[in-house]
Design an enzyme around this catalytic site. Structure first.
Site, PDB file in Angstrom:
ATOM      1  N   GLY A  88       0.812  -1.211   0.000  1.00 58.29           N
ATOM      2  CA  GLY A  88       0.000   0.000   0.000  1.00 58.29           C
ATOM      3  C   GLY A  88       0.844   1.259   0.000  1.00 58.29           C
ATOM      4  O   GLY A  88       2.026   1.235   0.343  1.00 58.29           O
ATOM      5  N   GLY A 179       6.300  -3.170   3.574  1.00 57.10           N
ATOM      6  CA  GLY A 179       5.947  -3.599   4.915  1.00 57.10           C
ATOM      7  C   GLY A 179       6.260  -5.053   5.172  1.00 57.10           C
ATOM      8  O   GLY A 179       7.142  -5.656   4.546  1.00 57.10           O
ATOM      9  N   ASP A 180       5.495  -5.657   6.066  1.00 56.79           N
ATOM     10  CA  ASP A 180       5.761  -7.014   6.532  1.00 56.79           C
ATOM     11  C   ASP A 180       5.845  -8.024   5.390  1.00 56.79           C
ATOM     12  O   ASP A 180       6.804  -8.802   5.300  1.00 56.79           O
ATOM     13  CB  ASP A 180       4.667  -7.425   7.527  1.00 56.79           C
ATOM     14  CG  ASP A 180       4.898  -8.801   8.121  1.00 56.79           C
ATOM     15  OD1 ASP A 180       5.786  -8.922   8.980  1.00 56.79           O
ATOM     16  OD2 ASP A 180       4.196  -9.742   7.723  1.00 56.79           O
ATOM     17  N   ASP A 210       0.930   1.990   9.221  1.00 57.18           N
ATOM     18  CA  ASP A 210       0.382   1.586  10.516  1.00 57.18           C
ATOM     19  C   ASP A 210       1.433   1.565  11.626  1.00 57.18           C
ATOM     20  O   ASP A 210       1.093   1.374  12.795  1.00 57.18           O
ATOM     21  CB  ASP A 210      -0.255   0.199  10.419  1.00 57.18           C
ATOM     22  CG  ASP A 210      -1.503   0.184   9.556  1.00 57.18           C
ATOM     23  OD1 ASP A 210      -2.006   1.280   9.233  1.00 57.18           O
ATOM     24  OD2 ASP A 210      -1.975  -0.912   9.208  1.00 57.18           O
ATOM     25  N   GLY A 254      -5.245   1.364  10.208  1.00 52.01           N
ATOM     26  CA  GLY A 254      -4.728   0.626  11.366  1.00 52.01           C
ATOM     27  C   GLY A 254      -5.337  -0.755  11.371  1.00 52.01           C
ATOM     28  O   GLY A 254      -6.287  -1.032  12.100  1.00 52.01           O
ATOM     29  N   ARG A 255      -4.790  -1.624  10.518  1.00 57.03           N
ATOM     30  CA  ARG A 255      -5.364  -2.960  10.342  1.00 57.03           C
ATOM     31  C   ARG A 255      -5.228  -3.799  11.615  1.00 57.03           C
ATOM     32  O   ARG A 255      -6.184  -4.390  12.091  1.00 57.03           O
ATOM     33  CB  ARG A 255      -4.679  -3.666   9.168  1.00 57.03           C
ATOM     34  CG  ARG A 255      -5.281  -5.022   8.840  1.00 57.03           C
ATOM     35  CD  ARG A 255      -4.498  -5.749   7.763  1.00 57.03           C
ATOM     36  NE  ARG A 255      -4.522  -5.069   6.495  1.00 57.03           N
ATOM     37  CZ  ARG A 255      -3.469  -4.475   5.928  1.00 57.03           C
ATOM     38  NH1 ARG A 255      -2.313  -4.478   6.548  1.00 57.03           N
ATOM     39  NH2 ARG A 255      -3.572  -3.887   4.762  1.00 57.03           N
ATOM     40  N   GLU A 309      -9.283   1.034  11.542  1.00 55.92           N
ATOM     41  CA  GLU A 309     -10.019   0.149  10.635  1.00 55.92           C
ATOM     42  C   GLU A 309     -10.144  -1.285  11.142  1.00 55.92           C
ATOM     43  O   GLU A 309     -11.102  -1.983  10.831  1.00 55.92           O
ATOM     44  CB  GLU A 309      -9.363   0.134   9.243  1.00 55.92           C
ATOM     45  CG  GLU A 309      -7.930  -0.383   9.244  1.00 55.92           C
ATOM     46  CD  GLU A 309      -7.320  -0.431   7.851  1.00 55.92           C
ATOM     47  OE1 GLU A 309      -7.980  -0.938   6.931  1.00 55.92           O
ATOM     48  OE2 GLU A 309      -6.181   0.055   7.704  1.00 55.92           O
ATOM     49  N   TYR A 361      -7.488   7.114   2.401  1.00 54.20           N
ATOM     50  CA  TYR A 361      -6.690   7.146   1.177  1.00 54.20           C
ATOM     51  C   TYR A 361      -6.106   8.526   0.895  1.00 54.20           C
ATOM     52  O   TYR A 361      -5.111   8.646   0.193  1.00 54.20           O
ATOM     53  CB  TYR A 361      -7.524   6.628   0.002  1.00 54.20           C
ATOM     54  CG  TYR A 361      -7.795   5.149   0.154  1.00 54.20           C
ATOM     55  CD1 TYR A 361      -6.805   4.211  -0.135  1.00 54.20           C
ATOM     56  CD2 TYR A 361      -9.006   4.682   0.648  1.00 54.20           C
ATOM     57  CE1 TYR A 361      -7.029   2.856   0.035  1.00 54.20           C
ATOM     58  CE2 TYR A 361      -9.240   3.328   0.831  1.00 54.20           C
ATOM     59  CZ  TYR A 361      -8.246   2.416   0.529  1.00 54.20           C
ATOM     60  OH  TYR A 361      -8.458   1.076   0.720  1.00 54.20           O
ATOM     61  N   ILE A 362      -6.718   9.550   1.455  1.00 54.28           N
ATOM     62  CA  ILE A 362      -6.122  10.883   1.370  1.00 54.28           C
ATOM     63  C   ILE A 362      -4.877  10.943   2.237  1.00 54.28           C
ATOM     64  O   ILE A 362      -3.838  11.471   1.845  1.00 54.28           O
ATOM     65  CB  ILE A 362      -7.147  11.959   1.804  1.00 54.28           C
ATOM     66  CG1 ILE A 362      -8.331  11.998   0.840  1.00 54.28           C
ATOM     67  CG2 ILE A 362      -6.485  13.333   1.908  1.00 54.28           C
ATOM     68  CD1 ILE A 362      -9.472  12.888   1.291  1.00 54.28           C
TER      69      ILE A 362
END
Length: 439
Positions: A88, A179-180, A210, A254-255, A309, A361-362
Site C-alpha cells: 500500500g 511492509g511485513d 500503521d 490501522g489494520r 479500521e 486514502y487521502i
C-alpha cells in the site's frame, strides 16, 4: 541460534574494495569517521537487563551500527542497483527512492540504477512491465509528491523467477521498500540467492503507515499520517459541536495496530473515544460503549470518535475470513457499522446527528512532512552504506533513536502493537477521558 547472535547481519563475503568516501578514521579530526564492524549498540537499555548481564558476566544483546564502511564488497563504479516499492501507499516512498538514487550516484559513483515498476510484478517478465533506468535528473523532484514514482502492487511472485530477472540484469543489490509482506519477500529472495551462491545484496527499508513493524522505533510515513489526520479531527470536532448531540466518527488506517488513531488523537486533543484493534470493547451493557457515549452526550452534547479500521472486528456476527493479495485479512467496515449501531441505539431516545468521515486514502497519499523527509533520506543513505559493504537480508532502521541494521527475519516475527498497560495508551486515555475499559 544463540540469543546474543540473533541480530548478526549476514555478509556476501570479504569487503576488498576501498570506499570512495573520504572520511576520517580518528576521533578529534573534525571529520565523520567510518563505522567499524566492532561498533555495536546495546538493544535493551533497561537497568534490569544491565544488572542481569553483570550478574551473569555476559555481553548485552547488541545491534550493528549503521553507516559507511571503509572497505566495500562491491566495486562501486561497476555496480548495478535496483529499487522496488511494494504494498500500500505511504507518505515518503518517493523520498526514499530519491535518497537511494542520490546516495548511489553521488556518494559511490554507481552508474546503473534500475527502477522496478509495480512492485514484485516488475521482476516477473510475464507481467510485461519494462524496467526503468533511474538517474538523479529523473528523481530530483519526486519527493514533492505522494504515492510512488515506480508504482506498486500487492501479492507474491515466483521467487525463482524474480532472482532469474535480477541475475539476467546483472543486479548486484536490490532495495525493497515495503511492509511485513514485502520484507518477508526480500528475505525469501535472499535465501534463493544464497542457494545459488550468487552475490546479490537484498535490503529492506520498512514501510508501513500503521507503524506495526516490530523492534524498530518507527516506520517512515507514520508521522506524516497522523500529522495529516490531525486537522481532519479538528474539523470533525467542529461538525460535532455544530449540532445538538452531534457525533463525528472518523475511521483511520490501522489494520492490526492502532498507532495512527491513538497518535492523531493525542496530536489533536478534541477526541473523546479512540477505538483500536488491540482493545476489545462491547457495545451493550452498563459499561458498554453505547451507554458511555450516551452519558457523554448528556454532559457535553457532542462526541468525537476515532476508530482504527481493524477495531471491533469481534462484533461482526458470522464473519468470513477473506484475505487480500498480500495475505492480510480484509476487515469489515467498523466505521459504517458503528454509525448504524449508534443511530439504532438512540432512535426513540433522543435526537442525534451523526457524521461519518473516512479520509484513509487521502492520508496515505500525502507527501511526507519535513520531519519524515529527513527520516526518509537518512534511512536511504544507511541502506546504501550497508549494501555497498556486502551486507544482506537486513533492514535499515532506527532503534533507541540510533540508526542500525536489523536482520529481516527478526522484524517480521510478529507485528508491533500498542501496549494497553503502557504509558502511551495511558496518555491517550488521559487525553480523551474515556474509561480504561468499555464493556
Amino acid at each position: 541460534m544463540n540469543d546474543r547472535n540473533r541480530f548478526n547481519i549476514e555478509s556476501l563475503g570479504v569487503p576488498e574494495f576501498m570506499s570512495p568516501l573520504e572520511l576520517g578514521t580518528l576521533k578529534g579530526d573534525h571529520i565523520f569517521d567510518f563505522i567499524r564492524e566492532s561498533d555495536k549498540l546495546v538493544f535493551d537499555l533497561s537497568m534490569e537487563h544491565y544488572q542481569k548481564c553483570l550478574e551473569k558476566g555476559e555481553e548485552p544483546l547488541c545491534l550493528e551500527k549503521a553507516g559507511p564502511r571503509q572497505n566495500l564488497f562491491f566495486d562501486s563504479e561497476n555496480t548495478t542497483a535496483a529499487i522496488v516499492t511494494c504494498g500500500g501507499l505511504c507518505p515518503g516512498i518517493n523520498n526514499v527512492i530519491r535518497g537511494l538514487v542520490m546516495a548511489l550516484h553521488y556518494f559511490y559513483g554507481v552508474k546503473k540504477i534500475i527502477g522496478v515498476p509495480y512492485g514484485y510484478e516488475g521482476l516477473n517478465p510475464e507481467k510485461g512491465h519494462e524496467l526503468i533506468e533511474l538517474t538523479p535528473e529523473k528523481v530530483k523532484d519526486i519527493h514533492q509528491f505522494g504515492g510512488t514514482f515506480l508504482g506498486s502492487s500487492r501479492g507474491a511472485q515466483d521467487v525463482s523467477v524474480m532472482v532469474d530477472t535480477l541475475q539476467g540484469n546483472k543486479v548486484d543489490m536490490l532495495f525493497a521498500i515495503g511492509g511485513d509482506g514485502t520484507l518477508k519477500g526480500v528475505n525469501a529472495l535472499g535465501e534463493e540467492i544464497s542457494k545459488r551462491n550468487a552475490k546479490i545484496s537484498v535490503v529492506g527499508i520498512p514501510k508501513t503507515i500503521d507503524n506495526d513493524i516490530d523492534l524498530i522505533d518507527e516506520s517512515f510515513g507514520f508521522e506524516t499520517a497522523f500529522d495529516v489526520a490531525s486537522p481532519i479531527l479538528r474539523d470533525a470536532h467542529n461538525e460535532a459541536t455544530g449540532a445538538y448531540n452531534g457525533i463525528s466518527i472518523i475511521k483511520l488506517m490501522g489494520r492490526d495496530s492502532g498507532f495512527i488513531a491513538a497518535s492523531a488523537a493525542l496530536a489533536m486533543p478534541v477526541v473523546n473515544f479512540v477505538l483500536i484493534p488491540e482493545m476489545d470493547f462491547s457495545l451493550d451493557g452498563e459499561e458498554g460503549f453505547l451507554n458511555v457515549l450516551e452519558k457523554r452526550l448528556q454532559k457535553k452534547k457532542h462526541a468525537v470518535i476515532v476508530v482504527a479500521e481493524g477495531a471491533g472486528q469481534q462484533l461482526f456476527e458470522d464473519r468470513k475470513i477473506v484475505k487480500d493479495a498480500s495475505g492480510n485479512i480484509q476487515h469489515e467496515d467498523i466505521g459504517v457499522f458503528l454509525k448504524e449501531k449508534i443511530a439504532e441505539y438512540f432512535k426513540g431516545k433522543s435526537p442525534v446527528t451523526i457524521k461519518y468521515i473516512d479520509p484513509s486514502y487521502i492520508v496515505r497519499c500525502a507527501p511526507a512532512n519535513s520531519s519524515d523527509s529527513v527520516f526518509c533520506s537518512r534511512l536511504a543513505y544507511q541502506a546504501v552504506h550497508g549494501a555497498m559493504a556486502g551486507k544482506t537480508k537486513f533492514v535499515a532502521s532506527r532503534v533507541n533513536n540510533r540508526y542500525v541494521y536489523v536482520p529481516i527475519s527478526e522484524v517480521t516475527k510478529k507485528r508491533k502493537k500498542i501496549d494497553l498497560e503502557g504509558e502511551f495508551w495511558f496518555s491517550v486515555l488521559q487525553s480523551t477521558g474515556q474509561p480504561f475499559s468499555l464493556g
